[in-house]
Design an enzyme around this catalytic site. Structure first.
Site, PDB file in Angstrom:
ATOM      1  N   CYS A  60      -9.256  25.726  14.245  1.00 55.54           N
ATOM      2  CA  CYS A  60      -8.491  25.265  13.084  1.00 55.54           C
ATOM      3  C   CYS A  60      -9.180  23.992  12.590  1.00 55.54           C
ATOM      4  O   CYS A  60      -9.483  23.093  13.384  1.00 55.54           O
ATOM      5  CB  CYS A  60      -7.047  24.977  13.474  1.00 55.54           C
ATOM      6  SG  CYS A  60      -6.234  26.424  14.170  1.00 55.54           S
ATOM      7  N   HIS A 109       0.971  25.886   8.233  1.00 56.50           N
ATOM      8  CA  HIS A 109       0.043  24.940   7.595  1.00 56.50           C
ATOM      9  C   HIS A 109      -0.448  25.297   6.200  1.00 56.50           C
ATOM     10  O   HIS A 109      -1.112  24.480   5.558  1.00 56.50           O
ATOM     11  CB  HIS A 109      -1.189  24.661   8.477  1.00 56.50           C
ATOM     12  CG  HIS A 109      -0.851  24.171   9.841  1.00 56.50           C
ATOM     13  ND1 HIS A 109       0.037  23.141  10.056  1.00 56.50           N
ATOM     14  CD2 HIS A 109      -1.246  24.594  11.080  1.00 56.50           C
ATOM     15  CE1 HIS A 109       0.147  22.942  11.374  1.00 56.50           C
ATOM     16  NE2 HIS A 109      -0.601  23.808  12.003  1.00 56.50           N
ATOM     17  N   CYS A 156       4.199  17.429  25.838  1.00 50.31           N
ATOM     18  CA  CYS A 156       3.316  18.380  25.145  1.00 50.31           C
ATOM     19  C   CYS A 156       2.235  18.803  26.133  1.00 50.31           C
ATOM     20  O   CYS A 156       1.484  17.978  26.640  1.00 50.31           O
ATOM     21  CB  CYS A 156       2.726  17.679  23.919  1.00 50.31           C
ATOM     22  SG  CYS A 156       1.608  18.737  23.013  1.00 50.31           S
ATOM     23  N   CYS A 178      -4.011  15.620  19.503  1.00 53.58           N
ATOM     24  CA  CYS A 178      -4.526  16.607  20.440  1.00 53.58           C
ATOM     25  C   CYS A 178      -6.055  16.585  20.502  1.00 53.58           C
ATOM     26  O   CYS A 178      -6.732  16.682  19.492  1.00 53.58           O
ATOM     27  CB  CYS A 178      -4.031  17.967  19.973  1.00 53.58           C
ATOM     28  SG  CYS A 178      -4.697  19.327  20.857  1.00 53.58           S
ATOM     29  N   CYS A 210     -10.547  25.361  22.821  1.00 52.77           N
ATOM     30  CA  CYS A 210      -9.819  26.411  22.095  1.00 52.77           C
ATOM     31  C   CYS A 210     -10.817  27.259  21.319  1.00 52.77           C
ATOM     32  O   CYS A 210     -11.837  26.756  20.860  1.00 52.77           O
ATOM     33  CB  CYS A 210      -8.819  25.768  21.126  1.00 52.77           C
ATOM     34  SG  CYS A 210      -7.722  26.968  20.361  1.00 52.77           S
ATOM     35  N   CYS A 256      -7.889  20.385  13.290  1.00 50.55           N
ATOM     36  CA  CYS A 256      -7.516  20.083  14.678  1.00 50.55           C
ATOM     37  C   CYS A 256      -8.732  19.641  15.469  1.00 50.55           C
ATOM     38  O   CYS A 256      -9.773  20.289  15.447  1.00 50.55           O
ATOM     39  CB  CYS A 256      -6.908  21.332  15.331  1.00 50.55           C
ATOM     40  SG  CYS A 256      -6.735  21.185  17.107  1.00 50.55           S
ATOM     41  N   GLU A 266      -5.496  17.578  28.490  1.00 54.15           N
ATOM     42  CA  GLU A 266      -4.586  16.473  28.206  1.00 54.15           C
ATOM     43  C   GLU A 266      -3.125  16.908  28.233  1.00 54.15           C
ATOM     44  O   GLU A 266      -2.817  18.063  27.953  1.00 54.15           O
ATOM     45  CB  GLU A 266      -4.840  15.959  26.784  1.00 54.15           C
ATOM     46  CG  GLU A 266      -6.262  15.599  26.497  1.00 54.15           C
ATOM     47  CD  GLU A 266      -6.484  15.313  25.016  1.00 54.15           C
ATOM     48  OE1 GLU A 266      -7.531  14.743  24.699  1.00 54.15           O
ATOM     49  OE2 GLU A 266      -5.622  15.649  24.184  1.00 54.15           O
TER      50      GLU A 266
HETATM   51  S1  SF4 Z   1      -4.432  23.864  16.310  1.00 52.49           S
HETATM   52 FE1  SF4 Z   1      -6.200  23.329  17.614  1.00 52.49          FE
HETATM   53  S2  SF4 Z   1      -5.599  23.826  19.723  1.00 52.49           S
HETATM   54 FE2  SF4 Z   1      -4.142  24.852  18.316  1.00 52.49          FE
HETATM   55  S3  SF4 Z   1      -5.004  26.919  18.000  1.00 52.49           S
HETATM   56 FE3  SF4 Z   1      -5.825  25.654  16.321  1.00 52.49          FE
HETATM   57  S4  SF4 Z   1      -7.791  24.866  17.118  1.00 52.49           S
HETATM   58 FE4  SF4 Z   1      -6.639  25.650  18.868  1.00 52.49          FE
END
Ligand code: SF4
Length: 398
Positions: free
Chosen positions: A148, A255, A137, A375, A144, A151, A124
């Site tokens: 996280c 975070h 972006c 995202c 990934c 996310c 994306e």
């Molecule tokens: S925020 Fe999402 S895309 Fe970014 S590193 Fe963490 S898991 Fe991966």
């Protein structure tokens, strides 16, 4: 179809997940896509296809200008290249764009594209217009490895790194959609780029570096390094190289301010802890009060949003004497998300404490809430629709 290949070592002292590195499949028509090639690679591609070396050098320069400054995708418009040579080029090469699977536009002007690679993977990119700037972006990986927990992309498995061509292709696509060719120094809508889409850019270092070199090249897309921000979740061993070899602004997905909470929401913290990360930020080449490091902080209800958290954030940033600004991001929940967004009052209070500590901490306005703008959301929504269509097709009477 990807062929099995040796795992690619991921930089850092611990490899989270080996990423299969396989050559992209050739295009079905056998032509070579010129997007993403460096100047030298472009010249070599022409010479390898049989062009005489001196001519390849000249044509390479001309092609570069047409591709990255003028946005040409068709050789026939290249008026300074002999007409007779256009078919020769078109038979061997293509100036590609990512295939758009889905495009969404929000009522607030945010635009999002779900695009598909030649080997069938979706990723994306999102364009976010503001009064004084327009930010694209960009994704650096399909999926990934870092998981996280707040996310949505982190819930997807990593499929592969995007190539330099696929990364810069997102910028080319946005320029097409915004009608911003030829490249102009002023009056652009697309003024800024953030590597904050799907993936961890520092786990795809070489391709990100090469793509950004194309984006920053003065004869091409010509975006200044001051207008590009690379966002990392804290791949400490690669941060100094990012500063010296790429030289763009740095954003860090912080975070949380305690080991316990950051270990949970950004699991990479178990490898590179908060202190180690902030020390690497303090040493980031080029950071100064004029080029501050952005610390991203997603506001999660009752998780990381207390007054004590805000005060600890100020203490840490001051302790490491960081030229810092903090972006407070109201959490944009997705279906099944394990967190809720902090209340607006809590977000305001948090911001106020950080401001009172002498550090700028604006609250980012959520954008594109009427589309799947967070995202990873568009890809998941598209997959869900595809699966339900397949199910319906299976159930349909023959
Ligand atoms: S925020 Fe999402 S895309 Fe970014 S590193 Fe963490 S898991 Fe991966």
């Amino acid at each position: 179809m990807l062929t099995p290949a040796a795992p690619m070592p991921i930089p850092g002292h611990i490899d989270p997940v080996p990423v299969p590195r396989a050559p992209l499949p050739a295009r079905p028509d056998g032509r070579v896509d010129l997007i993403g090639l460096t100047r030298d690679q472009l010249r070599d591609a022409l010479a390898d296809a049989g062009m005489e070396p001196r001519q390849a050098k000249l044509r390479g320069k001309q092609l570069w200008h047409w591709i990255y400054n003028r946005g040409a995708t068709d050789f026939s418009v290249m008026t300074d290249i002999a007409k007779a040579q256009h078919p020769w080029l078109a038979q061997r090469f293509v100036i590609g764009r990512p295939e758009v699977v889905e495009a969404q536009a929000s009522s607030d002007g945010t635009r999002k594209w779900l695009v598909r690679s030649v080997d069938g993977h979706d990723y994306e990119c999102v364009f976010i217009p503001d009064a004084d700037r327009g930010t694209l972006c960009v994704s650096s990986q399909v999926g990934c490895t870092l998981n996280c927990t707040f996310c949505h992309t982190g819930t997807m498995r990593l499929v592969r790194n995007l190539t330099a061509g696929e990364i810069v292709g997102q910028v080319m696509l946005a320029r097409d959609a915004l009608g911003e060719w030829p490249s102009q120094p002023d009056g652009r809508m697309l003024t800024n780029i953030v590597l904050m889409g799907m993936g961890e850019p520092l786990y795809n270092f070489d391709n990100v570096r090469d793509a950004l070199a194309l984006v920053m090249d003065g004869d091409g897309l010509a975006l200044s390094k001051r207008r590009i921000t690379l966002s990392t979740s804290g791949v400490v061993p690669m941060m100094a190289r990012a500063g010296t070899e790429i030289g763009v602004n740095l954003a860090v997905s912080l975070h949380a301010v305690t080991k316990e909470v950051r270990d949970e929401i950004v699991p990479l913290n178990r490898k590179y802890g908060i202190e180690e990360l902030l020390a690497a930020c303090a040493a980031y080449p080029g950071a100064s009060n004029a080029r501050r490091i952005t610390f991203e902080y997603v506001m999660l209800k009752d998780k990381n949003d207390s007054d004590a958290d805000a005060r600890e954030l100020v203490r840490l940033l001051r302790h490491y004497d960081l030229p810092a600004k903090v972006n407070l991001i109201p959490f944009n929940p997705w279906p099944g998300a394990p967190y809720e967004c902090s209340t607006p009052d809590r977000v305001r209070r948090f911001s106020q404490i950080v401001f009172e500590g002498g550090i700028s901490a604006p609250v980012r306005t959520p954008r594109g809430r009427d589309i799947d703008a967070a995202c990873g959301q568009l890809r998941t929504a598209a997959e869900r629709r595809r699966r339900s269509q397949e199910r319906r097709a299976e159930l349909a009477p023959a």
